[in-house]
Motif scaffolding. Sequence first.
Motif, PDB file in Angstrom:
ATOM      1  N   ASP A 198       0.800  -1.228   0.000  1.00 52.64           N
ATOM      2  CA  ASP A 198       0.000   0.000   0.000  1.00 52.64           C
ATOM      3  C   ASP A 198       0.831   1.275   0.000  1.00 52.64           C
ATOM      4  OD1 ASP A 198       1.008  -0.043   2.561  1.00 52.64           O
ATOM      5  OD2 ASP A 198      -0.926  -0.305   3.564  1.00 52.64           O
ATOM      6  N   GLY A 199       2.164   1.160  -0.055  1.00 48.68           N
ATOM      7  CA  GLY A 199       3.018   2.338  -0.083  1.00 48.68           C
ATOM      8  C   GLY A 199       3.178   3.027   1.257  1.00 48.68           C
ATOM      9  N   SER A 200       2.694   2.423   2.322  1.00 48.69           N
ATOM     10  CA  SER A 200       2.789   3.026   3.649  1.00 48.69           C
ATOM     11  C   SER A 200       4.211   2.924   4.178  1.00 48.69           C
ATOM     12  CB  SER A 200       1.822   2.330   4.606  1.00 48.69           C
ATOM     13  OG  SER A 200       2.192   0.971   4.769  1.00 48.69           O
ATOM     14  N   GLY A 201       4.425   3.424   5.387  1.00 49.71           N
ATOM     15  CA  GLY A 201       5.763   3.429   5.968  1.00 49.71           C
ATOM     16  C   GLY A 201       6.350   2.053   6.164  1.00 49.71           C
ATOM     17  N   VAL A 202       5.502   1.049   6.335  1.00 49.62           N
ATOM     18  CA  VAL A 202       5.962  -0.339   6.438  1.00 49.62           C
ATOM     19  C   VAL A 202       5.300  -1.107   5.304  1.00 49.62           C
ATOM     20  CG1 VAL A 202       6.058  -2.408   7.860  1.00 49.62           C
ATOM     21  CG2 VAL A 202       6.250  -0.161   8.935  1.00 49.62           C
ATOM     22  N   SER A 203       6.003  -1.204   4.193  1.00 51.66           N
ATOM     23  CA  SER A 203       5.444  -1.886   3.021  1.00 51.66           C
ATOM     24  C   SER A 203       6.557  -2.110   2.007  1.00 51.66           C
ATOM     25  CB  SER A 203       4.324  -1.045   2.386  1.00 51.66           C
ATOM     26  OG  SER A 203       4.849   0.159   1.849  1.00 51.66           O
ATOM     27  N   GLY A 204       6.274  -2.965   1.032  1.00 56.61           N
ATOM     28  CA  GLY A 204       7.211  -3.219  -0.049  1.00 56.61           C
ATOM     29  C   GLY A 204       8.116  -4.404   0.220  1.00 56.61           C
ATOM     30  N   ALA A 205       8.646  -4.986  -0.869  1.00 52.42           N
ATOM     31  CA  ALA A 205       9.521  -6.155  -0.753  1.00 52.42           C
ATOM     32  C   ALA A 205      10.950  -5.748  -0.411  1.00 52.42           C
ATOM     33  CB  ALA A 205       9.487  -6.958  -2.051  1.00 52.42           C
ATOM     34  N   ILE A 206      11.545  -4.858  -1.220  1.00 51.93           N
ATOM     35  CA  ILE A 206      12.892  -4.333  -0.960  1.00 51.93           C
ATOM     36  C   ILE A 206      12.829  -2.836  -1.221  1.00 51.93           C
ATOM     37  CG2 ILE A 206      15.331  -4.402  -1.579  1.00 51.93           C
ATOM     38  CD1 ILE A 206      14.896  -7.242  -2.618  1.00 51.93           C
ATOM     39  N   VAL A 207      13.010  -2.017  -0.185  1.00 55.17           N
ATOM     40  CA  VAL A 207      12.782  -0.579  -0.333  1.00 55.17           C
ATOM     41  C   VAL A 207      13.821   0.219   0.440  1.00 55.17           C
ATOM     42  CG1 VAL A 207      10.291  -0.841  -0.680  1.00 55.17           C
ATOM     43  CG2 VAL A 207      11.188  -0.539   1.643  1.00 55.17           C
TER      44      VAL A 207
ATOM     45  N   ARG B 176       9.680   3.227   5.407  1.00 62.99           N
ATOM     46  CA  ARG B 176       9.956   3.347   3.981  1.00 62.99           C
ATOM     47  C   ARG B 176      10.025   4.812   3.575  1.00 62.99           C
ATOM     48  NH1 ARG B 176       6.305   0.406  -0.739  1.00 62.99           N
ATOM     49  NH2 ARG B 176       7.424   1.245  -2.559  1.00 62.99           N
ATOM     50  N   VAL B 177      11.005   5.152   2.736  1.00 64.62           N
ATOM     51  CA  VAL B 177      11.091   6.513   2.206  1.00 64.62           C
ATOM     52  C   VAL B 177       9.850   6.767   1.353  1.00 64.62           C
ATOM     53  CG1 VAL B 177      12.366   8.040   0.666  1.00 64.62           C
ATOM     54  CG2 VAL B 177      13.607   6.554   2.263  1.00 64.62           C
ATOM     55  N   PRO B 178       9.095   7.824   1.638  1.00 61.52           N
ATOM     56  CA  PRO B 178       7.862   8.068   0.879  1.00 61.52           C
ATOM     57  C   PRO B 178       8.117   8.134  -0.624  1.00 61.52           C
ATOM     58  CG  PRO B 178       7.963   9.505   2.798  1.00 61.52           C
ATOM     59  CD  PRO B 178       9.296   8.834   2.700  1.00 61.52           C
ATOM     60  N   GLY B 179       7.315   7.410  -1.372  1.00 59.86           N
ATOM     61  CA  GLY B 179       7.404   7.427  -2.825  1.00 59.86           C
ATOM     62  C   GLY B 179       8.538   6.609  -3.412  1.00 59.86           C
ATOM     63  N   SER B 180       9.327   5.942  -2.593  1.00 56.59           N
ATOM     64  CA  SER B 180      10.453   5.171  -3.123  1.00 56.59           C
ATOM     65  C   SER B 180       9.951   3.920  -3.833  1.00 56.59           C
ATOM     66  CB  SER B 180      11.408   4.784  -1.995  1.00 56.59           C
ATOM     67  OG  SER B 180      10.748   3.981  -1.040  1.00 56.59           O
ATOM     68  N   PRO B 181      10.614   3.518  -4.925  1.00 56.72           N
ATOM     69  CA  PRO B 181      10.161   2.349  -5.676  1.00 56.72           C
ATOM     70  C   PRO B 181      10.453   1.055  -4.927  1.00 56.72           C
ATOM     71  CG  PRO B 181      12.218   3.157  -6.577  1.00 56.72           C
ATOM     72  CD  PRO B 181      11.792   4.158  -5.543  1.00 56.72           C
ATOM     73  N   ASP B 182       9.656   0.044  -5.226  1.00 60.13           N
ATOM     74  CA  ASP B 182       9.898  -1.295  -4.685  1.00 60.13           C
ATOM     75  C   ASP B 182      10.868  -2.013  -5.619  1.00 60.13           C
ATOM     76  OD1 ASP B 182       9.838  -3.896  -3.720  1.00 60.13           O
ATOM     77  OD2 ASP B 182       7.708  -3.817  -3.234  1.00 60.13           O
ATOM     78  N   LEU B 183      11.999  -2.452  -5.076  1.00 60.71           N
ATOM     79  CA  LEU B 183      13.058  -3.078  -5.868  1.00 60.71           C
ATOM     80  C   LEU B 183      13.011  -4.599  -5.785  1.00 60.71           C
ATOM     81  CD1 LEU B 183      15.949  -0.747  -4.623  1.00 60.71           C
ATOM     82  CD2 LEU B 183      14.491  -0.433  -6.628  1.00 60.71           C
ATOM     83  N   GLY B 184      11.873  -5.141  -5.343  1.00 61.25           N
ATOM     84  CA  GLY B 184      11.799  -6.559  -5.024  1.00 61.25           C
ATOM     85  C   GLY B 184      12.244  -7.494  -6.127  1.00 61.25           C
ATOM     86  N   ASN B 185      11.867  -7.205  -7.376  1.00 55.88           N
ATOM     87  CA  ASN B 185      12.241  -8.080  -8.483  1.00 55.88           C
ATOM     88  C   ASN B 185      13.205  -7.410  -9.460  1.00 55.88           C
ATOM     89  OD1 ASN B 185      10.734 -10.586  -7.990  1.00 55.88           O
ATOM     90  ND2 ASN B 185       8.931  -9.252  -8.132  1.00 55.88           N
ATOM     91  N   ASP B 186      13.796  -6.295  -9.047  1.00 62.11           N
ATOM     92  CA  ASP B 186      14.746  -5.607  -9.914  1.00 62.11           C
ATOM     93  C   ASP B 186      16.095  -6.322  -9.896  1.00 62.11           C
ATOM     94  OD1 ASP B 186      12.690  -3.860 -10.158  1.00 62.11           O
ATOM     95  OD2 ASP B 186      13.769  -2.094  -9.445  1.00 62.11           O
ATOM     96  N   THR B 187      16.776  -6.265 -11.005  1.00 60.40           N
ATOM     97  CA  THR B 187      18.118  -6.852 -11.100  1.00 60.40           C
ATOM     98  C   THR B 187      19.206  -5.796 -11.141  1.00 60.40           C
ATOM     99  OG1 THR B 187      17.883  -6.958 -13.499  1.00 60.40           O
ATOM    100  CG2 THR B 187      17.297  -8.937 -12.234  1.00 60.40           C
ATOM    101  N   THR B 188      18.813  -4.549 -11.269  1.00 59.05           N
ATOM    102  CA  THR B 188      19.765  -3.444 -11.188  1.00 59.05           C
ATOM    103  C   THR B 188      19.213  -2.401 -10.236  1.00 59.05           C
ATOM    104  OG1 THR B 188      18.769  -2.286 -13.064  1.00 59.05           O
ATOM    105  CG2 THR B 188      20.592  -3.816 -13.537  1.00 59.05           C
ATOM    106  N   SER B 189      20.107  -1.576  -9.712  1.00 60.17           N
ATOM    107  CA  SER B 189      19.695  -0.569  -8.745  1.00 60.17           C
ATOM    108  C   SER B 189      20.258   0.781  -9.132  1.00 60.17           C
ATOM    109  CB  SER B 189      20.190  -0.947  -7.341  1.00 60.17           C
ATOM    110  OG  SER B 189      20.023   0.127  -6.452  1.00 60.17           O
ATOM    111  N   SER B 190      19.433   1.801  -9.016  1.00 62.66           N
ATOM    112  CA  SER B 190      19.910   3.167  -9.226  1.00 62.66           C
ATOM    113  C   SER B 190      20.565   3.729  -7.970  1.00 62.66           C
ATOM    114  CB  SER B 190      18.736   4.066  -9.635  1.00 62.66           C
ATOM    115  OG  SER B 190      17.757   4.101  -8.602  1.00 62.66           O
ATOM    116  N   LEU B 191      20.499   2.992  -6.878  1.00 71.07           N
ATOM    117  CA  LEU B 191      21.112   3.435  -5.629  1.00 71.07           C
ATOM    118  C   LEU B 191      22.605   3.157  -5.693  1.00 71.07           C
ATOM    119  CD1 LEU B 191      18.422   1.970  -3.209  1.00 71.07           C
ATOM    120  CD2 LEU B 191      18.561   4.297  -4.122  1.00 71.07           C
ATOM    121  N   SER B 192      23.410   4.158  -5.407  1.00 70.66           N
ATOM    122  CA  SER B 192      24.842   4.083  -5.690  1.00 70.66           C
ATOM    123  C   SER B 192      25.588   3.067  -4.836  1.00 70.66           C
ATOM    124  CB  SER B 192      25.476   5.465  -5.503  1.00 70.66           C
ATOM    125  OG  SER B 192      25.236   5.942  -4.196  1.00 70.66           O
TER     126      SER B 192
END
Length: 466
Positions: free
Chosen positions: A417-426, A439-455
């Motif tokens: 639901d995008g709340s403060g406690v939600s998402g697979a990998i955030v 959870r950082v508000p509006g941050s994407p869920d990276l649960g099934n991503d294979t690359t990350s924009s986070l440095s």
Amino acid sequence: MTATSLNAADFGLTPGASSDQSNILNTAIDAAATQRLPLFIPAGTYRITEAVVDKAVEIYAQSGSAAFIPVSGSETCRFAIAPASGRLADVTLRGLRIDGQHAPFPNGYGTPGLINASKCDRLQIIDCQVVNSGASGLFLWQCGGRVQGCEANGNASRGIFSVDATGLSILSNRLDGNQDNGIAVWRYSIGRDGTIVRGNRIRNTGNVSGGTGQYGNGFSSYRANNLIVAENEITSSAFSAIRLNSCSASQVINNQCFDAPEVAIYVEAPNGSSNPAIVYDGGIVSGNIVDLCGVGISVTNVDAGGRRAVVANNQVTRARNNTITYPGGSYQTYGKGIGGQGDVLITGNMVEDVEAFGISVFPTNVNSGKLGNQKIFDSVTGNTVKKCGGGIALVNSDANHGRILVGGNIINDYKTDGSGVSGAIVRATYNGATDSVQRVPGSPDLGNDTTSSLSNVVLYRNYAFN
């Protein structure tokens, strides 16, 4: 015929007598030590103030048949084991019952215990019952040997308390209803301790002295390195089942921890300490089963010098939002599964049914803290996180902090639901004042991503689904 033991009754020790029999008992103990013979205590109840053991001796009874109690309610009974000078060796107490009846210790007695042993090598306290102390059941200072098969119940402070051990094993004891800690292994200054704590059953540990962690634990250790805490069954602790503070190179393995409303297994360096020696450096938390807690496992305070821990193959279930009350205050826990800071490998764990995030990682700033300019990392691999508010929370996920590797994890049945406690990998933030991870508000869920924009984050082959 050559005598093989002495009988305390032959010295006048009389069961059921109303008078103080300390002098009679001490005469018998001294004779047994001088003749190098064991001293047998016949069945019965004996009133004493203090039994003094300052030479090598064995004192024994049939299991629990000989009980020592106070002369009156104004001063407790106790066994004092200490050398007249130097160190003492080869003292054995076996099968005795010492019941303090909650009577007070005399003023100026130091750190009191119904059995109080100092500077003793090869100390053996076996099959004894040490109960209802006005302070601790057993207090051991600079002792080696073993405490095995004993009961330490209903004591006003700690059941078994060791300080500055010299090769001690605490094995297969039963502790119930001790009011501050079940078993405590501490040191006055940080250093190698090596105590083995194995196979004990510790239940219903309270916190009457207050504070936010030094009391209320089934097992508590402070500044004691190289511990082995293994195969214990710990139930219903006011704070933690197992708590290690500034204990380097220690193992917490294969324990059963149930009903610890704060952090069930806590490995920490004291936050904010300015002493560079107060750290934890290395340790393993593995094979433990944790059920019903505020937080399952926490390896924390890297800014205070903690690093290099493995959290592997544990099971954590039913972490809940709890209100922790203690004398002088209260605070909240937030139902987290496993949390790690600073060179922590979190692998092969199963986390299920927790209210907040299943796993949270907190890499430190690589240019600050006691560790100085180091590349500190967290690795989260091969875990299963199921039926949690959120899966894996990445705190400090930016170029100014240490690296995070997240791979091969399965995350199932989490909030979306995008709340403060939600998402697979955030991405997430941590509030030190409230101990909450959000959870950082509006941050994407990276649960099934294979690359990350986070440095500072590398992702590979995670599987998230509902």
